[in-house]
Write a protein that holds these residues in place. Structure first.
Motif, PDB file in Angstrom:
ATOM      1  N   PHE A 226      35.844  34.071  37.475  1.00 22.72           N
ATOM      2  CA  PHE A 226      37.174  33.848  36.922  1.00 22.72           C
ATOM      3  C   PHE A 226      37.198  33.499  35.436  1.00 22.72           C
ATOM      4  O   PHE A 226      38.254  33.445  34.839  1.00 22.72           O
ATOM      5  CB  PHE A 226      37.890  32.746  37.717  1.00 22.72           C
ATOM      6  CG  PHE A 226      38.196  33.142  39.138  1.00 22.72           C
ATOM      7  CD1 PHE A 226      39.433  33.698  39.461  1.00 22.72           C
ATOM      8  CD2 PHE A 226      37.261  32.996  40.146  1.00 22.72           C
ATOM      9  CE1 PHE A 226      39.724  34.083  40.759  1.00 22.72           C
ATOM     10  CE2 PHE A 226      37.542  33.374  41.448  1.00 22.72           C
ATOM     11  CZ  PHE A 226      38.771  33.920  41.761  1.00 22.72           C
ATOM     12  N   ARG A 246      41.096  37.930  36.012  1.00 26.39           N
ATOM     13  CA  ARG A 246      41.835  37.049  35.096  1.00 26.39           C
ATOM     14  C   ARG A 246      43.336  37.268  35.254  1.00 26.39           C
ATOM     15  O   ARG A 246      43.789  38.363  35.621  1.00 26.39           O
ATOM     16  CB  ARG A 246      41.459  37.345  33.639  1.00 26.39           C
ATOM     17  CG  ARG A 246      39.987  37.234  33.311  1.00 26.39           C
ATOM     18  CD  ARG A 246      39.532  35.809  33.145  1.00 26.39           C
ATOM     19  NE  ARG A 246      39.880  35.306  31.833  1.00 26.39           N
ATOM     20  CZ  ARG A 246      40.301  34.068  31.587  1.00 26.39           C
ATOM     21  NH1 ARG A 246      40.500  33.230  32.574  1.00 26.39           N
ATOM     22  NH2 ARG A 246      40.552  33.678  30.368  1.00 26.39           N
ATOM     23  N   GLU A 296      43.291  30.102  38.559  1.00 21.15           N
ATOM     24  CA  GLU A 296      42.049  30.227  37.775  1.00 21.15           C
ATOM     25  C   GLU A 296      41.263  28.921  37.743  1.00 21.15           C
ATOM     26  O   GLU A 296      40.028  28.932  37.723  1.00 21.15           O
ATOM     27  CB  GLU A 296      42.369  30.700  36.347  1.00 21.15           C
ATOM     28  CG  GLU A 296      42.819  32.151  36.290  1.00 21.15           C
ATOM     29  CD  GLU A 296      43.057  32.649  34.871  1.00 21.15           C
ATOM     30  OE1 GLU A 296      42.664  33.791  34.575  1.00 21.15           O
ATOM     31  OE2 GLU A 296      43.635  31.906  34.054  1.00 21.15           O
ATOM     32  N   LYS A 299      39.478  28.610  40.891  1.00 15.49           N
ATOM     33  CA  LYS A 299      38.616  29.778  41.062  1.00 15.49           C
ATOM     34  C   LYS A 299      38.849  30.440  42.422  1.00 15.49           C
ATOM     35  O   LYS A 299      37.927  30.580  43.243  1.00 15.49           O
ATOM     36  CB  LYS A 299      37.136  29.400  40.863  1.00 15.49           C
ATOM     37  CG  LYS A 299      36.865  28.897  39.449  1.00 15.49           C
ATOM     38  CD  LYS A 299      35.410  28.584  39.207  1.00 15.49           C
ATOM     39  CE  LYS A 299      35.206  28.142  37.745  1.00 15.49           C
ATOM     40  NZ  LYS A 299      33.822  27.788  37.447  1.00 15.49           N
TER      41      LYS A 299
END
Length: 693
Positions: A226, A246, A296, A299
């Motif tokens: 990530f 992403r 993000e 993750k």
């Protein structure tokens, strides 16, 4: 943003327009030396002393309502090369909204519905620009309250597939010549076409979990990461195949994108940062997958009813935009169609011959399929590492007497000979340069206790005796130790066995298959004429013995690898004994710089940041230092032996800038890994055309 500026700069954001303008200009100049710019230059062979430029122009606004907008367009498809307008735009938006991927835009054709007069004018100008520049154009435009402004045009970045299609189409349209077509394709970009694609049968079995924009073609399968840093570390430190996932990419992600097999983004269109950079790198990219739910920081992302964590496996198809669960098997690329057409043109223009570095029949066949004209480097030691062979080479190394060594070598002879036969058959009469045993002997000895025990039993020794012998072989600096021709000086029987294997294989294949074969035997790591002559005499004696035994008049050639600086300086004398030179630029670079090629990566990044070096000398030939040695050796060698054949066989053999140097230095051929053969063919043609110009 003003608060951030005040915090970082310790002053309020300036309100004087002139100050703002000059600070903006200076910011662009400063950007030339930011870390991502340095990485980009290193990837694309751009010299740091060029500097950058600043254009200052009046501002127009695309965010002034529904009769305003902004967009990016190409006169041909930058992914496939298909002729026809390709692009995206946003109503009531500024340019950054399109390229940063903050909003997902509309296709350019919808502009015909929204603002038909602007679309008609846009198409007229786009066609005129392509006619003028005779190449696919990448254009940025803004519409301010119904008035169209073109902000810039340039030759568009494109995938290798698109570059080939566009070049061939422009030749067919009579706009450019085949020479111009060959010069327009970036040689390095062919790498994109030479890597595997998904196997069609395996793809049918794949579980499709989503689809988004096919931003950059190719097939990619790997483990999800990530952040750019995690992706880079997983690839470089753990050797993982990586998919970078992403929300959107930014220029700071460039190293992670470079390390990734593929890129998947939640936001952004076909002209977003991720798409443009991925296409330039030849990396598979699927962008704008709004169905993804991503965190993000934690993750993790969800798609198609599944949740994926860091390290989970997915596959991307950059040609269709499909996203699959798990890893999907791939198949080899082929050289055909327009790709084959460009290669044929290139072959007609180049002077340099293109060989390959290959150690197995499979590698040889693959390289021939991709256009290799022979083998420039067959590393014989690679033939000894298979499980049924390594014990025999270990027996030879640990033997106390000549008789024991010769017995062990006799057991290795059939393996070595059968490999040479298979490679000669795959070459179908093309030449092969066989390098004799090169690495230090300690690389072959066992380190695992079970292997030591098995070897001790086989040789009638104790484990302690085997361990002691292995310890005795340890060298403080093995890359500069007992290796290469030094092994043949100490143990002539090794050179005898290898000579017999080469000669018998060549004679048998030439008789069985009718090929005309002239073995090329290369003695490595030579630094002195007398050293080469010592080993050469052993080789000639054995070769003549085999010829007599087999009643053959086969011709063979003996040459050397120039990989020690002293050899380059003494090349005139060495050429008295050597029929050909092959520059081993990996070791020559290592010894000239005094860098260990295995350890230099630990500190080279600091050298890039400090602007001491701009590129990795093991990837791109150092033309000023190492290149000077090559030129000296080439000139001296030709004085002694005017018809001497010369080539390079280090990693530089597949690097376009290094190939251009080899052309200028008057070398005969370059040798590179099988998948880089088409790159070398194109780069050699470009070198010939550029020198002609």
């Amino acid at each position: 943003y003003k608060a951030i500026y005040a915090e970082k700069m310790g002053a309020e954001f300036p309100q004087d327009p002139k100050v703002q303008l000059m600070e903006a200009v200076k910011a662009v100049f400063r950007s030339w030396d930011n870390p991502r710019a340095i990485v980009y230059r290193r990837m694309n062979d751009i010299p740091g002393d060029w500097g950058t430029a600043v254009n200052v122009q009046s501002m127009v606004f695309g965010n002034m309502g529904n009769t305003s907008g902004t967009g990016v367009a190409f006169t041909r498809n930058p992914s496939t090369g298909e002729k026809g307008i390709f692009g995206e735009y946003l109503i009531n938006a500024q340019g950054e909204d399109v390229v940063a991927g903050i909003r997902t835009p509309q296709p350019i054709t919808k502009l015909a519905e929204d603002l038909p007069k602007c679309y008609e004018q846009f198409m007229d100008i786009a066609n005129r620009l392509e006619d003028h520049y005779r190449d696919m154009q990448d254009m940025e435009f803004t519409i301010q309250e119904g008035k169209l402004f073109f902000l810039q045009t340039r030759n568009g970045k494109r995938t290798a597939q698109a570059a080939i299609q566009i070049a061939c189409d422009l030749v067919d349209e009579g706009r450019i010549t085949p020479e111009e077509a060959v010069l327009r394709i970036e040689a390095k970009s062919l790498d994109q076409l030479l890597h595997p694609t998904f196997d069609a049968e395996q793809l049918k079995k794949g579980e499709k979990i989503g689809q988004a924009l096919p931003a950059s073609p190719g097939a990619a399968a790997g483990k999800v990461y990530f952040t750019a840093e995690d992706a880079k570390n997983a690839h470089e430190q753990d050797g993982e195949k990586v998919i970078l996932v992403r929300l959107e990419t930014s220029p700071e992600d460039i190293e992670g994108m470079h390390a990734a097999e593929g890129i998947l983004t939640v936001r952004g269109g076909m002209t977003s940062h991720a798409a443009v950079v991925a296409r330039g790198m030849g990396t598979c990219c699927v962008s704008g997958c709004g169905e993804i739910s991503i965190d993000e920081d934690a993750k993790v992302f969800s798609l198609g009813g599944y949740t994926f964590h860091e390290g989970d496996e997915i596959s991307l198809d950059g040609g269709t935009g499909f996203i699959y669960k798990g890893m999907i098997q791939t198949k080899e690329a082929t050289v055909s169609g327009n790709f084959g057409r460009i290669m044929n043109w290139a072959d007609g223009f180049r002077r340099l011959r293109i060989r390959t570095n290959a150690d197995t029949p499979a590698d040889t066949a693959n390289a021939v399929r991709l256009g290799a004209e022979g083998i420039g480097l067959c590393r014989t030691e690679h033939m000894f590492f298979e499980p049924n062979r390594i014990p025999k080479i270990r027996k030879m190394i640990l033997s106390d007497t000549l008789e024991q060594r010769e017995q062990a070598l006799q057991e290795l002879l059939p393996f070595q000979k059968s490999d040479f036969k298979a490679m000669y058959e795959a070459l179908k009469g093309r030449p092969m340069t066989v390098r004799y045993l090169d690495p230090p002997l300690h690389e072959f000895v066992p380190t695992d206790p079970a292997d030591m025990e098995a070897l001790a039993k086989d040789m009638g020794m104790t484990v302690e005796q085997v361990k002691q012998k292995c310890d005795d072989l340890h060298e403080f600096n093995p890359m500069m130790g007992h290796r290469g021709c030094r092994l043949a000086v100490t143990y002539p029987e090794i050179a005898r066995m290898q000579t017999r294997a080469v000669m018998e294989a060549a004679i048998e294949v030439s008789r069985e298959k009718g090929f005309s074969i002239e073995p090329e035997i290369m003695i490595p790591l030579v630094g002195d004429k007398k050293e080469l002559k010592f080993v050469k005499d052993i080789v000639v004696e054995e070769a003549e013995t085999v010829k007599k035994e087999r009643n053959s008049n086969i011709i063979y050639h003996i040459g050397t690898m120039i990989e020690i600086p002293r050899a380059a300086l003494m090349a005139g004398e060495i050429a008295e004994e050597a029929e050909f030179f092959s520059f081993g630029t990996n070791d020559l670079t290592q010894m000239t710089f005094g860098f260990s090629r295995d350890d230099a990566g630990k500190f080279l990044y600091s050298y890039y940041q400090a602007k001491i070096y701009e590129s990795d000398p093991f990837a791109r030939l150092d033309q000023n230092g190492v290149g000077q040695l090559i030129r000296i050796a080439a000139e001296q060698g030709k004085k002694t032996r005017p018809n001497i054949k010369m080539g390079i066989c280090g990693e530089h053999g597949g690097d376009p800038s290094s190939i251009a140097f080899c052309h200028d230095a008057g070398l005969t051929y370059v040798s590179c890994s099988p998948f880089r053969v088409p790159i070398a063919r194109l780069a050699a043609a470009q070198a010939a055309l550029n020198s002609k110009k």
